[in-house]
Write an enzyme that holds these catalytic residues in place. Structure first.
Site, PDB file in Angstrom:
ATOM      1  N   LYS A  88       0.836  -1.140  -0.127  1.00 47.10           N
ATOM      2  CA  LYS A  88       0.204  -0.103   0.007  1.00 47.10           C
ATOM      3  C   LYS A  88       0.676   1.231  -0.057  1.00 47.10           C
ATOM      4  CE  LYS A  88      -2.088   2.874   3.101  1.00 47.10           C
ATOM      5  NZ  LYS A  88      -2.137   4.038   2.642  1.00 47.10           N
ATOM      6  N   GLU A  90      10.467   1.867   9.942  1.00 46.64           N
ATOM      7  CA  GLU A  90      11.440   3.153   9.599  1.00 46.64           C
ATOM      8  C   GLU A  90      10.466   4.337   9.896  1.00 46.64           C
ATOM      9  OE1 GLU A  90      14.376   2.926   8.815  1.00 46.64           O
ATOM     10  OE2 GLU A  90      14.647   0.675   8.496  1.00 46.64           O
ATOM     11  N   CYS A 105      13.263  11.829   6.272  1.00 47.67           N
ATOM     12  CA  CYS A 105      13.294  11.745   7.521  1.00 47.67           C
ATOM     13  C   CYS A 105      14.821  11.763   8.168  1.00 47.67           C
ATOM     14  CB  CYS A 105      12.681  10.190   8.002  1.00 47.67           C
ATOM     15  SG  CYS A 105      13.591   8.987   7.068  1.00 47.67           S
ATOM     16  N   GLU A 158       9.376  16.653  14.723  1.00 49.24           N
ATOM     17  CA  GLU A 158       9.824  16.473  13.254  1.00 49.24           C
ATOM     18  C   GLU A 158       8.895  17.373  12.551  1.00 49.24           C
ATOM     19  OE1 GLU A 158       8.688  12.631  11.292  1.00 49.24           O
ATOM     20  OE2 GLU A 158      10.716  12.649  10.627  1.00 49.24           O
TER      21      GLU A 158
HETATM   22  N1  LIG Z   1      12.939   6.260   8.834  1.00 45.31           N
HETATM   23  C1  LIG Z   1      12.470   6.316   7.441  1.00 45.31           C
HETATM   24  O1  LIG Z   1      13.069   5.678   6.669  1.00 45.31           O
HETATM   25  C2  LIG Z   1      11.461   7.473   7.027  1.00 45.31           C
HETATM   26  C3  LIG Z   1      10.509   7.572   7.925  1.00 45.31           C
HETATM   27  N2  LIG Z   1       9.616   8.394   7.299  1.00 45.31           N
HETATM   28  C4  LIG Z   1       8.399   9.156   8.352  1.00 45.31           C
HETATM   29  O2  LIG Z   1       7.254   9.190   7.443  1.00 45.31           O
HETATM   30  C5  LIG Z   1       6.652  10.382   8.087  1.00 45.31           C
HETATM   31  C6  LIG Z   1       5.872  10.984   6.687  1.00 45.31           C
HETATM   32  O3  LIG Z   1       5.102  10.204   6.114  1.00 45.31           O
HETATM   33  P1  LIG Z   1       3.506   9.973   6.325  1.00 45.31           P
HETATM   34  O4  LIG Z   1       2.912   9.428   5.192  1.00 45.31           O
HETATM   35  O5  LIG Z   1       2.907  11.381   6.968  1.00 45.31           O
HETATM   36  O6  LIG Z   1       3.515   9.157   7.588  1.00 45.31           O
HETATM   37  P2  LIG Z   1       2.059   8.251   8.158  1.00 45.31           P
HETATM   38  O7  LIG Z   1       2.670   7.381   9.308  1.00 45.31           O
HETATM   39  O8  LIG Z   1       0.996   9.087   8.211  1.00 45.31           O
HETATM   40  O9  LIG Z   1       1.692   7.356   6.917  1.00 45.31           O
HETATM   41  C7  LIG Z   1       2.705   6.488   6.323  1.00 45.31           C
HETATM   42  C8  LIG Z   1       1.990   5.295   5.408  1.00 45.31           C
HETATM   43  O10 LIG Z   1       1.107   4.412   6.440  1.00 45.31           O
HETATM   44  C9  LIG Z   1      -0.195   4.784   6.118  1.00 45.31           C
HETATM   45  N3  LIG Z   1      -0.783   4.818   7.369  1.00 45.31           N
HETATM   46  C10 LIG Z   1      -1.497   5.611   7.929  1.00 45.31           C
HETATM   47  N4  LIG Z   1      -2.233   5.288   9.156  1.00 45.31           N
HETATM   48  C11 LIG Z   1      -1.954   4.008   9.190  1.00 45.31           C
HETATM   49  C12 LIG Z   1      -2.568   2.984   9.947  1.00 45.31           C
HETATM   50  N5  LIG Z   1      -3.319   3.354  10.880  1.00 45.31           N
HETATM   51  N6  LIG Z   1      -2.234   1.884   9.639  1.00 45.31           N
HETATM   52  C13 LIG Z   1      -1.547   1.279   8.530  1.00 45.31           C
HETATM   53  N7  LIG Z   1      -1.141   2.134   7.601  1.00 45.31           N
HETATM   54  C14 LIG Z   1      -1.362   3.681   7.852  1.00 45.31           C
HETATM   55  C15 LIG Z   1      -0.226   6.015   5.172  1.00 45.31           C
HETATM   56  O11 LIG Z   1      -1.429   6.109   4.338  1.00 45.31           O
HETATM   57  P3  LIG Z   1      -1.981   7.402   3.895  1.00 45.31           P
HETATM   58  O12 LIG Z   1      -0.809   8.297   3.339  1.00 45.31           O
HETATM   59  O13 LIG Z   1      -2.897   6.996   2.500  1.00 45.31           O
HETATM   60  O14 LIG Z   1      -2.675   8.126   5.167  1.00 45.31           O
HETATM   61  C16 LIG Z   1       1.086   6.002   4.427  1.00 45.31           C
HETATM   62  O15 LIG Z   1       0.653   4.738   3.334  1.00 45.31           O
HETATM   63  C17 LIG Z   1       7.775  11.008   8.652  1.00 45.31           C
HETATM   64  O16 LIG Z   1       7.364  10.913  10.280  1.00 45.31           O
HETATM   65  C18 LIG Z   1       8.828  10.515   8.345  1.00 45.31           C
HETATM   66  O17 LIG Z   1       9.924  10.647   9.406  1.00 45.31           O
HETATM   67  C19 LIG Z   1       9.509   8.959   5.792  1.00 45.31           C
HETATM   68  C20 LIG Z   1      10.793   8.348   5.382  1.00 45.31           C
HETATM   69  C21 LIG Z   1      11.533   7.575   5.635  1.00 45.31           C
HETATM   70  C1  LIG Z   2      17.130   7.647  -3.859  1.00 42.57           C
HETATM   71  C2  LIG Z   2      18.061   7.962  -3.194  1.00 42.57           C
HETATM   72  C3  LIG Z   2      18.109   8.502  -2.036  1.00 42.57           C
HETATM   73  C4  LIG Z   2      17.167   7.917  -1.233  1.00 42.57           C
HETATM   74  C5  LIG Z   2      17.277   8.743   0.311  1.00 42.57           C
HETATM   75  C6  LIG Z   2      16.056   8.327   0.828  1.00 42.57           C
HETATM   76  C7  LIG Z   2      16.058   9.090   2.186  1.00 42.57           C
HETATM   77  C8  LIG Z   2      14.779   9.010   2.801  1.00 42.57           C
HETATM   78  C9  LIG Z   2      14.826   9.763   3.874  1.00 42.57           C
HETATM   79  O1  LIG Z   2      15.798  10.015   4.718  1.00 42.57           O
HETATM   80  O2  LIG Z   2      13.529  10.150   4.289  1.00 42.57           O
END
Ligand SMILES: NC(=O)C1=CN([C@@H]2O[C@H](COP(=O)(O)OP(=O)(O)OC[C@H]3O[C@@H](n4cnc5c(N)ncnc54)[C@H](OP(=O)(O)O)[C@@H]3O)[C@@H](O)[C@H]2O)C=CC1
Ligand SMILES: CCCCCC/C=C/C(=O)O
Length: 498
Positions: free
Chosen positions: A190, A266, A301, A402
């Site tokens: 998803k 993550e 992130c 964040e």
């Molecule tokens: N550590 C890492 O590698 C990374 C972490 N992140 C983190 O992601 C966040 C930003 O992304 P964001 O999309 O807002 O994060 P969310 O946690 O809101 O959503 C992430 C995904 O989970 C889905 N989702 C939301 N609620 C639920 C639930 N209860 N059960 C299952 N799935 C759910 C979302 O769907 P929908 O969007 O349709 O609501 C989306 O597909 C930031 O906090 C960022 O730090 C981002 C990139 C990398």
């Molecule tokens: C496409 C190569 C770089 C990927 C970096 C992804 C990092 C994501 C994040 O920190 O959210």
């Protein structure tokens, strides 16, 4: 960069008129859930509509993935054949490179050049990389006592639920798809409802290639609550999630409340980056610290969002950062001269602007930016000027929460001990950086920083040969390298009595 021509945009406009919905058991099916629409953040206009899933669709997708896993065509395919298949998928991605980058840029607002050069390139490379691992990741013979031969096998886990956020839709999707497939699993995937298009197109490309047995990969679209049907499902054997810490915690409950499926997470970050006054090349330290955060519009992130600067060089660093920020050109993501595109959505832009206000209320000084950019054609888009907040203290909201956007907080420090203490004073532990010319200090501080990645005299190295993942509330487990493969296998010990 000559790849993006109007024909690509015309292609995308046509494609968006008839977006497919769910992909279940090797067929495209219309979802039974809500009608969702996606907005182009560069101009606020609707890009297109698509139908999300309902709970019944999730059950169908899990059943399809389970059936495919049991039939086992994919997991029992000769390993080398499986590897070659993944290489062919990589070739298909390359063939459609520009299309995928175009959709990513339209939907997310990231610069086309970043989507093309970074995201889609890495998506293709990851299929190659993990395709190469297929026959190189295996068990071992254990040196047990007694008359036995004991060895381990690395077996696929089964049906893997994979959920990704909106900031790197295709590349984070492939971070999960490629290692899971390499190990013979089947998948229910998803994407974020905010950015589903590049993933839909990827599934379409794979479907059209005919390379994967039916049911091996299944696509569910929909809002977050639809994701929870996956994470709570008794038929899902593992969940891999990238997203917010709040939702990550909910997923742990979902696992406990259902079948105790293993969960890799993550999650968020608030990564520290420490510039000591003896940085080997101060200009390079400032420049890399700037770009480490502000590329991909700060929606990363692992971005170095808390910059700690040793007091003697503090004003110089703030001044130079402000110069970079003021020179940044915000605009059309398809314009090769743009440095930064729009934030992913109006709500996200407003959240970022709200954080900047909170920072000012708590005493931060705006050294650059701090407002929405509505210059020229940016008026309808969700642009936020790169913002440098100086004179921040580590207990302020802007230093603890964040923001996930183009906002850098700069905090002065006096001693190494203080820098390390402040850097680690966070609920997160995703990444960290430090800049020094002193080798002993580099080792000492790198050892003390409580983060999954520590960069010395550089910030932001992403290479699938090195593990990526956080400590503390930044998550559980790792993406990339051999670590991802481990998380998509279960280790079985077999004992043979002699
Ligand atoms: N550590 C890492 O590698 C990374 C972490 N992140 C983190 O992601 C966040 C930003 O992304 P964001 O999309 O807002 O994060 P969310 O946690 O809101 O959503 C992430 C995904 O989970 C889905 N989702 C939301 N609620 C639920 C639930 N209860 N059960 C299952 N799935 C759910 C979302 O769907 P929908 O969007 O349709 O609501 C989306 O597909 C930031 O906090 C960022 O730090 C981002 C990139 C990398
Ligand atoms: C496409 C190569 C770089 C990927 C970096 C992804 C990092 C994501 C994040 O920190 O959210």
């Amino acid at each position: 960069m000559s790849n993006i021509q109007p024909a690509q945009l015309e292609w995308a406009q046509d494609w968006l008129k008839e977006v497919k919905s769910l992909y279940i058991g090797g067929e495209w099916v219309e979802g039974g859930g809500s009608l969702l629409s996606s907005i182009n953040p560069a101009n606020g206009q609707e890009l297109g509509k698509f139908r999300g899933a309902n709970e019944e669709n999730v059950n169908q997708a899990v059943a399809a993935a389970h059936g495919a896993f049991e039939v086992g065509e994919w997991k029992t395919m000769s390993r080398r054949e499986r590897g070659r298949t993944m290489w062919k998928i990589a070739a298909c991605i390359r063939e459609h490179h520009a299309e995928l980058a175009t959709l990513e840029s339209l939907d997310n607002g990231k610069l086309y050049k970043e989507a093309y050069l970074d995201d889609v390139t890495e998506a293709a490379e990851l299929f190659e990389y993990y395709g190469g691992w297929v026959d190189k990741f295996y068990g071992e013979v254990s040196p047990v006592e007694g008359n036995f031969t004991s060895f381990t096998t690395k077996d696929p886990i089964g049906v893997c639920g994979q959920i990704v956020p909106w900031n790197f839709p295709i590349v984070m999707g492939v971070w999960k798809l490629a290692p899971a497939l390499a190990m013979g699993n089947t998948i229910v995937f998803k994407p974020s409802s905010a950015t589903s298009y590049s993933i839909i197109r990827l599934f379409e490309i794979i479907h059209d290639s005919g390379l994967l047995p039916k049911g091996t990969i299944n696509l569910i679209l929909g809002e977050g609550r639809i994701g929870s049907y996956i994470t709570r499902h008794m038929g899902v054997d593992k969940v891999s999630f990238t997203g917010s810490t709040g939702v990550g915690k909910q997923l742990v409950h979902d696992s406990a409340d259902s079948n105790l499926k293993p969960v890799t997470l993550e999650l968020g970050g608030k990564s520290p980056n420490i510039i000591f006054a003896d940085a080997p090349n101060m200009d390079a330290a400032i420049e890399r610290s700037f770009y480490g955060l502000f590329t991909h519009k700060g929606e990363k992130c692992s971005a170095p969002t808390r910059l700690f600067v040793e007091r003697p060089v503090y004003e110089r660093v703030v001044g130079k950062l402000a110069e970079y920020a003021d020179a940044y050109k915000l605009g059309d993501p398809f314009d090769v001269n743009s440095d930064q595109g729009p934030q992913v959505s109006r709500a996200h832009m407003e959240s970022i602007l709200g954080y900047i206000q909170k920072g000012v209320q708590q005493g931060a000084r705006i050294a650059a930016g701090g407002y929405r950019d509505t210059e020229g054609n940016n008026e309808q888009g969700y642009y936020v000027r790169p913002t440098i907040l100086a004179d921040v203290t580590n207990d302020m909201i802007v230093a603890q929460e964040e923001i996930f956007g183009p906002v850098l907080v700069v905090i002065p420090f006096d001693t190494e001990e203080e820098a390390v203490r402040l850097a680690n004073d966070s609920i997160y532990g995703l990444a960290a950086g430090l800049w020094t010319n002193d080798v002993a200090r580099a080792h000492r501080v790198a050892n003390k920083l409580d983060a999954g990645q520590v960069f010395v005299n550089r910030y932001g190295c992403y290479d699938y040969a090195s593990p990526f993942g956080g400590f503390k509330q930044s998550g559980w487990g790792k993406e990339y390298a051999i670590h991802s493969l481990s998380s998509y296998t279960k280790t079985k010990a077999i004992w043979i009595a002699h």
